[in-house]
Design a protein around this motif. Structure first.
Motif, PDB file in Angstrom:
ATOM      1  N   LEU A  59      -8.200  -8.622   7.302  1.00  0.00           N
ATOM      2  CA  LEU A  59      -7.404  -7.409   6.410  1.00  0.00           C
ATOM      3  C   LEU A  59      -7.626  -7.926   5.028  1.00  0.00           C
ATOM      4  O   LEU A  59      -7.810  -8.953   4.334  1.00  0.00           O
ATOM      5  N   HIS A  60      -8.032  -6.870   4.297  1.00  0.00           N
ATOM      6  CA  HIS A  60      -8.091  -6.745   2.747  1.00  0.00           C
ATOM      7  C   HIS A  60      -7.166  -5.778   2.179  1.00  0.00           C
ATOM      8  O   HIS A  60      -7.007  -4.493   2.460  1.00  0.00           O
ATOM      9  N   ILE A  61      -6.170  -6.185   1.080  1.00  0.00           N
ATOM     10  CA  ILE A  61      -5.158  -5.467   0.444  1.00  0.00           C
ATOM     11  C   ILE A  61      -5.757  -5.467  -1.287  1.00  0.00           C
ATOM     12  O   ILE A  61      -5.829  -6.490  -1.589  1.00  0.00           O
ATOM     13  N   ARG A  62      -5.544  -4.101  -1.473  1.00  0.00           N
ATOM     14  CA  ARG A  62      -5.620  -4.060  -3.073  1.00  0.00           C
ATOM     15  C   ARG A  62      -4.474  -3.456  -3.432  1.00  0.00           C
ATOM     16  O   ARG A  62      -4.015  -2.346  -3.014  1.00  0.00           O
ATOM     17  N   PHE A  63      -3.619  -4.253  -4.346  1.00  0.00           N
ATOM     18  CA  PHE A  63      -2.351  -3.512  -5.045  1.00  0.00           C
ATOM     19  C   PHE A  63      -2.823  -2.930  -6.328  1.00  0.00           C
ATOM     20  O   PHE A  63      -3.624  -3.366  -6.958  1.00  0.00           O
ATOM     21  N   VAL A  64      -2.298  -1.555  -6.441  1.00  0.00           N
ATOM     22  CA  VAL A  64      -2.857  -0.581  -7.447  1.00  0.00           C
ATOM     23  C   VAL A  64      -1.865  -0.251  -8.478  1.00  0.00           C
ATOM     24  O   VAL A  64      -1.987  -0.590  -9.541  1.00  0.00           O
ATOM     25  N   LYS A  65      -0.536  -0.060  -7.874  1.00  0.00           N
ATOM     26  CA  LYS A  65       0.633   0.498  -8.558  1.00  0.00           C
ATOM     27  C   LYS A  65       1.854   0.131  -7.814  1.00  0.00           C
ATOM     28  O   LYS A  65       2.103   0.361  -6.765  1.00  0.00           O
ATOM     29  N   GLU A  66       2.622  -0.620  -9.084  1.00  0.00           N
ATOM     30  CA  GLU A  66       3.890  -1.141  -8.301  1.00  0.00           C
ATOM     31  C   GLU A  66       4.820  -0.160  -7.608  1.00  0.00           C
ATOM     32  O   GLU A  66       4.777   1.041  -7.874  1.00  0.00           O
ATOM     33  N   ALA A  67       5.645  -0.563  -6.607  1.00  0.00           N
ATOM     34  CA  ALA A  67       6.540   0.166  -5.920  1.00  0.00           C
ATOM     35  C   ALA A  67       7.924  -0.430  -5.971  1.00  0.00           C
ATOM     36  O   ALA A  67       7.969  -1.600  -6.091  1.00  0.00           O
ATOM     37  N   HIS A  68       8.831   0.269  -6.473  1.00  0.00           N
ATOM     38  CA  HIS A  68      10.110  -0.017  -7.014  1.00  0.00           C
ATOM     39  C   HIS A  68      11.177   0.368  -5.875  1.00  0.00           C
ATOM     40  O   HIS A  68      11.088   1.577  -4.920  1.00  0.00           O
ATOM     41  N   ALA A  69      12.247  -0.055  -5.900  1.00  0.00           N
ATOM     42  CA  ALA A  69      13.380   0.139  -5.019  1.00  0.00           C
ATOM     43  C   ALA A  69      13.704   1.676  -4.887  1.00  0.00           C
ATOM     44  O   ALA A  69      13.990   1.980  -6.065  1.00  0.00           O
ATOM     45  N   GLY A  70      13.876   2.406  -4.073  1.00  0.00           N
ATOM     46  CA  GLY A  70      14.201   3.694  -3.786  1.00  0.00           C
ATOM     47  C   GLY A  70      13.040   4.751  -4.268  1.00  0.00           C
ATOM     48  O   GLY A  70      13.267   5.792  -4.128  1.00  0.00           O
ATOM     49  N   ALA A  71      11.851   4.333  -4.393  1.00  0.00           N
ATOM     50  CA  ALA A  71      10.704   5.058  -4.926  1.00  0.00           C
ATOM     51  C   ALA A  71      10.014   5.556  -3.705  1.00  0.00           C
ATOM     52  O   ALA A  71       9.684   5.039  -2.882  1.00  0.00           O
ATOM     53  N   PRO A  72       9.899   6.951  -3.385  1.00  0.00           N
ATOM     54  CA  PRO A  72       9.211   7.448  -2.323  1.00  0.00           C
ATOM     55  C   PRO A  72       7.826   7.060  -2.157  1.00  0.00           C
ATOM     56  O   PRO A  72       7.018   7.252  -3.179  1.00  0.00           O
ATOM     57  N   ILE A  73       7.444   6.786  -0.786  1.00  0.00           N
ATOM     58  CA  ILE A  73       5.952   6.351  -0.750  1.00  0.00           C
ATOM     59  C   ILE A  73       5.739   7.091   0.499  1.00  0.00           C
ATOM     60  O   ILE A  73       6.480   7.156   1.566  1.00  0.00           O
ATOM     61  N   TYR A  74       4.442   7.165   0.889  1.00  0.00           N
ATOM     62  CA  TYR A  74       3.880   7.666   2.222  1.00  0.00           C
ATOM     63  C   TYR A  74       2.571   6.912   2.302  1.00  0.00           C
ATOM     64  O   TYR A  74       1.558   6.685   1.244  1.00  0.00           O
ATOM     65  N   MET A  75       2.142   7.017   3.451  1.00  0.00           N
ATOM     66  CA  MET A  75       0.807   6.329   3.909  1.00  0.00           C
ATOM     67  C   MET A  75      -0.131   7.219   4.790  1.00  0.00           C
ATOM     68  O   MET A  75       0.344   7.822   5.568  1.00  0.00           O
ATOM     69  N   ARG A  76      -1.335   7.254   4.596  1.00  0.00           N
ATOM     70  CA  ARG A  76      -2.455   7.917   5.219  1.00  0.00           C
ATOM     71  C   ARG A  76      -3.231   6.822   5.742  1.00  0.00           C
ATOM     72  O   ARG A  76      -3.544   5.931   5.438  1.00  0.00           O
ATOM     73  N   ALA A  77      -4.025   7.200   6.928  1.00  0.00           N
ATOM     74  CA  ALA A  77      -4.796   6.445   7.652  1.00  0.00           C
ATOM     75  C   ALA A  77      -6.023   7.208   8.141  1.00  0.00           C
ATOM     76  O   ALA A  77      -6.032   8.460   8.658  1.00  0.00           O
ATOM     77  N   GLY A  78      -7.235   6.549   8.209  1.00  0.00           N
ATOM     78  CA  GLY A  78      -8.490   6.943   8.751  1.00  0.00           C
ATOM     79  C   GLY A  78      -9.481   6.070   9.371  1.00  0.00           C
ATOM     80  O   GLY A  78      -9.274   4.817   9.100  1.00  0.00           O
ATOM     81  N   VAL A  79     -10.503   6.271  10.123  1.00  0.00           N
ATOM     82  CA  VAL A  79     -11.114   5.626  10.590  1.00  0.00           C
ATOM     83  C   VAL A  79     -12.578   5.552   9.811  1.00  0.00           C
ATOM     84  O   VAL A  79     -13.209   6.413   9.716  1.00  0.00           O
ATOM     85  N   VAL A  80     -13.044   4.116   9.794  1.00  0.00           N
ATOM     86  CA  VAL A  80     -14.229   3.739   8.884  1.00  0.00           C
ATOM     87  C   VAL A  80     -15.535   3.469   9.860  1.00  0.00           C
ATOM     88  O   VAL A  80     -16.601   4.147   9.605  1.00  0.00           O
ATOM     89  N   GLU A  81     -15.307   2.742  10.895  1.00  0.00           N
ATOM     90  CA  GLU A  81     -16.253   2.346  12.011  1.00  0.00           C
ATOM     91  C   GLU A  81     -15.652   2.166  13.221  1.00  0.00           C
ATOM     92  O   GLU A  81     -14.475   1.447  13.492  1.00  0.00           O
ATOM     93  N   ILE A  82     -16.422   2.448  14.226  1.00  0.00           N
ATOM     94  CA  ILE A  82     -15.885   2.283  15.573  1.00  0.00           C
ATOM     95  C   ILE A  82     -16.937   1.378  16.390  1.00  0.00           C
ATOM     96  O   ILE A  82     -17.975   1.718  16.196  1.00  0.00           O
ATOM     97  N   LYS A  83     -16.208   0.343  17.014  1.00  0.00           N
ATOM     98  CA  LYS A  83     -17.104  -0.644  17.817  1.00  0.00           C
ATOM     99  C   LYS A  83     -16.486  -0.312  19.239  1.00  0.00           C
ATOM    100  O   LYS A  83     -15.450   0.121  19.575  1.00  0.00           O
TER     101      LYS A  83
END
Length: 309
Positions: A59-83
């Motif tokens: 797992l690699h994580i890069r933090f880009v811009k802070e998330a603060h209490a109550g601030a709306p956030i959402y996540m999207r996902a996609g596939v890079v490689e399949i084995k």
């Protein structure tokens, strides 16, 4: 890419830095992974009676811009490689305006619950994977911690002691830290690191601090993460004892890099190996600052080099 999470940080998920603690980024990642599995033909992957599930291996994580209490956030996902029995996913946590909050690159294994071994994806899941390719902006690629080099084999505690690595944490894996399969939750890996970091960041002589000191004069300074990379070797379960060791991985102008080994003293091996890139952070200005002169060299007197991912 598909949406896999939508919510906001709770106040109790934020720490003394004034933003969402690193463990809850991973907590929301795992939520998103569960929804991803549901949408790609594995609706029971995280249920107690599941015939199969998925496990993070790298797992690699890069933090880009802070998330603060109550601030709306959402996540999207996609596939890079399949084995045959694994896949590389890209997941991006965004603020409501679309600005990236954090990005995750993760190798997952498809695991048979009864044997604990990887096995083939179903044709249905492979077909679903192929319909959601990842859109990965180059500007959000890994920076200080590359993700294209495989981790080393799991180290032993003997190796940590030979290097002179500093033990910064220890404890017991509690039942409420575990998932429906009895394994320690992924966010607890980074949570244990976060809890233990003050034991060397605040060590006398480093000139640094993990968190602002009470009644301190001058600016409020803390330590914040820019990137993490995790290699998961063995899974802790409820009742396991752990030891956490730390060592220096070098430094640059404003950043310093650390290794962490979360170890199993009973089996003399690693649960996980970790590398992190950190900065000193002005908590009022919300920006990185240059640490005091000699601080990095002082850190290496406390946690010497010699460890690896």
């Amino acid at each position: 890419m598909i949406e896999v999470y939508r919510g906001s940080p709770n106040a109790w998920e934020c720490d003394e830095m004034g933003h969402m603690n690193v463990r809850f980024y991973i907590s929301k990642l795992i939520e998103g992974l569960g929804v991803f599995c549901f949408k790609t033909g594995m609706p029971h992957a995280f249920r107690p009676n599941a015939p199969s599930t998925v496990e993070l291996k790298d797992l690699h994580i890069r933090f880009v811009k802070e998330a603060h209490a109550g601030a709306p956030i959402y996540m999207r996902a996609g596939v890079v490689e399949i084995k045959e029995s694994s896949a590389l996913l890209y997941m991006q946590l965004n603020h409501l305006d679309g600005a990236p909050c954090a990005v995750f690159r993760l190798w997952i294994d498809h695991i048979d619950i009864h044997t604990g071994k990887p096995f083939l994806w179903s044709p249905k899941t492979i077909a679903a994977f192929k319909t959601i390719p990842a859109d990965m902006p180059e500007k959000l690629a890994p920076r200080s911690l590359p993700f294209d080099v495989p981790p080393n084999p799991a180290p032993t505690i003997d190796a940590a002691l030979e290097i002179g690595a500093l033990e910064i944490g220890s404890g017991l894996i509690m039942p409420d830290h575990c998932d429906v399969f009895g394994n320690m939750k992924t966010e607890c890996f980074i949570g244990r690191i976060s809890d233990s970091t003050p034991h060397f960041i605040d060590a006398e002589g480093t000139g640094l601090s993990r968190s602002p000191k009470a009644h301190a004069s001058g600016p409020r300074i803390g330590t914040a993460a820019l990137e993490y990379r995790f290699a998961f070797h063995n899974t802790p379960t409820a009742g396991d004892i752990f030891q956490l060791f730390a060592g220096s991985a070098g430094f640059s102008d404003k950043t310093f890099s650390l290794y962490y080994w979360l170890m199993d003293p009973y089996r003399n091996t690693a649960f996980a190996t970790v590398q992190a890139t950190l900065i000193q952070f002005d908590l009022d200005e919300r920006k990185a600052i240059t640490p005091p002169a000699g601080a990095f060299e002082a850190i290496e007197k406390v946690i010497p080099r010699g460890m690896w991912l």
